[in-house]
Design an enzyme around this catalytic site. Structure first.
Site: not given
Ligand SMILES: NC(=O)c1ccc[n+]([C@@H]2O[C@H](COP(=O)([O-])OP(=O)(O)OC[C@H]3O[C@@H](n4cnc5c(N)ncnc54)[C@H](O)[C@@H]3O)[C@@H](O)[C@H]2O)c1
Length: 285
Positions: A143, A156
């Site tokens: 992230s 986090y």
């Molecule tokens: N959205 C942002 O601004 C952002 C920024 C930096 C990093 N990220 C990282 O990007 C990655 C994806 O996040 P996103 O923003 O697409 O979120 P999101 O919530 O839209 O999608 C995450 C997906 O992961 C699944 N998930 C959660 N826990 C799980 C588990 N224990 N086992 C299997 N599946 C699981 C959820 O059901 C969901 O479908 C994450 O690692 C998040 O930390 C996101």
């Protein structure tokens, strides 16, 4: 990895957001995908969105924090396809704003189980198989908060800094013993996904967080400036061009520059330029 046609790639957390967009785009590029989410319904929705339904794929519902289930998945993928070329450990979760003072060990364990251990299990389960290929990769999603710290998100941030440390160490090992394997550290900035809406309320914070209305959530989501589709494009093109650190979005690039230019002063600069006090939802204790 120059192209993805016929490559076998595992992606976790494809039921929403970045993972879903990666699955759709890599399937469009001709990859054979091994897909995971712990939400069966949203995993199925993603599968129905894949543009090339004739390309074989495998999917499995499990929690990435479950080591045995992850290793079983890696065996199933190998048995089904006979090879694995890349894995993207994307599944991740967030906690609502909470101070270190109020953060419970239960919450630390929960978020480390998914964000950190899920990434370690995926990397370790697939690495021996990926190393056998002529070229291969592991892409672990950290992230912007694996680059900078941020108030009220210590747990986090700690998981995301840990992912970066793991990536950088493993990358050096691969340079020594398997230079054909690339380790990509993915650092998204604010991406328009469900992550904030689906964040877990920290133990003991139920009352305070119940008062957080939609307007406050909208305030947090204002920082989500990049679409998941664009994020997936940046990640895929970074993997193609063998970029080791992939900053996703202008905010991630800016934060990366800020920390490198002002490794100590950046916290003060962030405090001056954002209203972090707004994130404080708890009473003095
Ligand atoms: N959205 C942002 O601004 C952002 C920024 C930096 C990093 N990220 C990282 O990007 C990655 C994806 O996040 P996103 O923003 O697409 O979120 P999101 O919530 O839209 O999608 C995450 C997906 O992961 C699944 N998930 C959660 N826990 C799980 C588990 N224990 N086992 C299997 N599946 C699981 C959820 O059901 C969901 O479908 C994450 O690692 C998040 O930390 C996101």
């Amino acid at each position: 990895m120059k192209q993805f046609k016929d490559k076998v790639i595992s992606i976790t957390g494809v039921g929403s957001g970045i993972g879903r967009s990666l699955a759709v785009k890599l399937n469009a590029a001709g990859a054979r995908l091994a897909l995971n989410d712990y939400n069966a319904k949203s995993l199925q929705e993603t599968i129905s969105m894949l543009p090339n339904q004739d390309i074989p794929h495998l999917s499995k519902v499990f929690d990435v924090a479950d080591r045995e289930a992850f290793y079983q998945f890696s065996e199933d993928v190998l048995q089904r396809f006979g090879q694995v070329d890349g894995c993207i450990n994307n599944a991740g979760v967030a906690l609502g704003a909470v101070s270190v003072n109020r953060l419970s060990y239960e919450d630390f364990d929960w978020i480390f189980g998914i964000n950190f251990w899920g990434m370690v299990y995926g990397s370790k389960a697939f690495l021996p198989t990926i190393k056998k290929q002529e070229e291969g990769f592991i892409a672990n999603v950290s992230s912007i908060f694996g680059i900078t710290g941020i108030a009220y998100q210590a747990a986090y941030c700690t998981t995301k800094f840990a992912i970066r440390g793991f990536n950088e160490s493993l990358r050096m090992e691969m340079h020594v013993e398997a230079p054909h394997i690339k380790i990509h550290s993915i650092h998204p900035g604010g991406i328009k996904t469900n992550i904030a809406r689906d964040s877990k309320v920290a133990v003991g914070m139920e009352e305070q967080m119940a008062q957080q209305d939609d307007q406050q959530l909208a305030e947090i989501e204002k920082a989500f400036i990049t679409s998941p589709e664009k994020a997936a494009d940046i990640i895929i093109s970074g993997i193609k061009s063998k970029k080791e650190r992939i900053m996703v979005g202008p905010d991630a690039k800016k934060a990366d520059r800020l920390v490198r230019m002002f490794p100590e002063k950046y916290t003060g600069i962030l405090l001056k330029n954002s209203d972090l006090a707004k994130l404080r939802v708890e009473e003095d204790t």
